[in-house]
Design an enzyme around this catalytic site. Structure first.
Site, PDB file in Angstrom:
ATOM      1  N   LEU A  16      46.492  50.879  65.039  1.00  0.00           N
ATOM      2  CA  LEU A  16      45.581  50.090  64.197  1.00  0.00           C
ATOM      3  C   LEU A  16      46.059  50.167  62.748  1.00  0.00           C
ATOM      4  CD1 LEU A  16      42.930  48.448  64.170  1.00  0.00           C
ATOM      5  CD2 LEU A  16      41.719  50.598  63.789  1.00  0.00           C
ATOM      6  N   TYR A  49      53.104  37.158  50.978  1.00  0.00           N
ATOM      7  CA  TYR A  49      51.690  37.332  50.608  1.00  0.00           C
ATOM      8  C   TYR A  49      51.523  37.519  49.096  1.00  0.00           C
ATOM      9  CZ  TYR A  49      50.909  38.572  55.577  1.00  0.00           C
ATOM     10  OH  TYR A  49      50.853  38.613  56.953  1.00  0.00           O
ATOM     11  N   HIS A 107      59.510  36.988  59.202  1.00  0.00           N
ATOM     12  CA  HIS A 107      58.145  36.439  59.197  1.00  0.00           C
ATOM     13  C   HIS A 107      57.965  35.287  60.188  1.00  0.00           C
ATOM     14  CE1 HIS A 107      54.527  36.246  56.279  1.00  0.00           C
ATOM     15  NE2 HIS A 107      54.157  35.767  57.431  1.00  0.00           N
TER      16      HIS A 107
END
Ligand code: A2P
Length: 293
Positions: A16, A49, A107
């Site tokens: 996670l 980003y 990406h």
């Protein structure tokens, strides 16, 4: 405490992670600091980003041993090509304040110039060989892209990060990955991308089947979806800028979904992709320079 997944080269990665896609740069530092203080030890960002610098600042400010935080980032298509990708790594490492990146991935595939995609991947292999990255992988690669890559690559990607949530699961890509030792990592894992209000599609967070399961466990819909990923062996990187939801998304290690509940979530597949169609990603439509610093 997040469980660890062993990648195909033996490197361990917290299953996670914390995602920062669409987190504005000026909110990223606080979000990552909140995630680190909650207990996340895996942060996923990307050159595209525009917030790698703020991720690096947050990790530095947290005072956690750098080796204790698993950093993942992505090379954007504008930096594809052998030399360009080596330089892309240097840009990302500088912004992240990291000598070494734990997981560096491409990406997107660039189907219109797959040769350049292969050269970019060859640069990742060099970085891996030089010890500058601990593992390499890809993102948004479909079966045909993985097949073409495996034909030329010397290192099998450790990870393929793709859109996976109950409404869009890409089982063909997941199965192909599993057959080749490529771990599936879910982006938009709680279906944040499924806001198709104009077209009648709703959001997986409001799905009644998931809601019922959540009620039965005294958990939220987001927590149920994250358990669904973890129990099926995927990595997941939920994004939030809200400290309460950041904590909520990490509080998923004290309950278990039954096989019936997992199957009921599997059955929510709509076949409808939320993100861009990977085959349509071209330099012309998506290319944009990644700043040096
Ligand atoms: P926010 O940043 O305001 O929390 P995904 O990672 O699947 O794309 O989902 C991200 C979206 O879901 C963001 O809009 C985020 O908003 C929201 N979100 C994140 N965690 C939760 C949660 N536990 N419950 C509801 N919404 C959430």
């Amino acid at each position: 405490m997040s469980t660890l997944l062993k990648l195909n080269n033996g490197v361990e990665m917290p299953a996670l992670g914390f995602g920062v896609f669409q987190t504005p740069p000026d909110e990223t530092r606080d979000a990552v600091e909140a995630a680190l203080s909650t207990g996340y030890r895996h942060i996923d960002t990307a050159a595209a980003y525009g917030n790698e610098r703020q991720v690096g600042e947050a990790v530095a400010a947290a005072g956690i041993d750098r080796a204790g935080v698993f950093l993942e980032t992505k090379i954007w298509i504008s930096d594809y090509g052998y030399e360009q990708t080596l330089h892309g790594f240097a840009k990302s490492a500088g912004k992240l304040r990291a000598d070494r990146i734990d997981l560096l991935i491409l990406h997107q595939a660039l189907p219109s110039d797959f040769g350049r995609t292969l050269e970019a991947y060859r640069a990742l292999e060099t970085l891996l060989g030089d010890g500058k990255v601990r593992a390499i992988g890809v993102s948004n690669f479909m079966v045909e892209h993985l097949t073409a890559l495996l034909d030329k690559a010397t290192v099998v990607p450790a990870v393929n990060q793709i859109e996976v949530h109950p409404y869009f699961q890409q089982r063909d890509v997941q199965t192909f990955g599993a057959q080749h030792g490529i771990l599936t990592q879910a982006w938009s894992p709680i279906g944040g991308i499924t806001f198709y209000r104009d077209s009648g599609h709703s959001n997986a967070l409001q799905d009644p089947v998931i809601g019922e399961i959540a009620k039965a466990h005294g958990k939220s819909a987001a927590q149920v979806m994250l358990r669904w990923h973890l129990q099926q062996g995927r990595s997941a990187i939920p994004k939030s800028t809200n400290s309460r939801r950041i904590a909520e998304n990490f509080d998923v290690f004290d309950f278990h979904l039954t096989d019936e509940e997992l199957s009921a979530i599997d059955a929510l597949e709509t076949g409808r992709r939320g993100g861009p169609e990977p085959a349509d990603v071209t330099f012309e439509t998506f290319g944009r320079p990644i700043p040096e610093a």
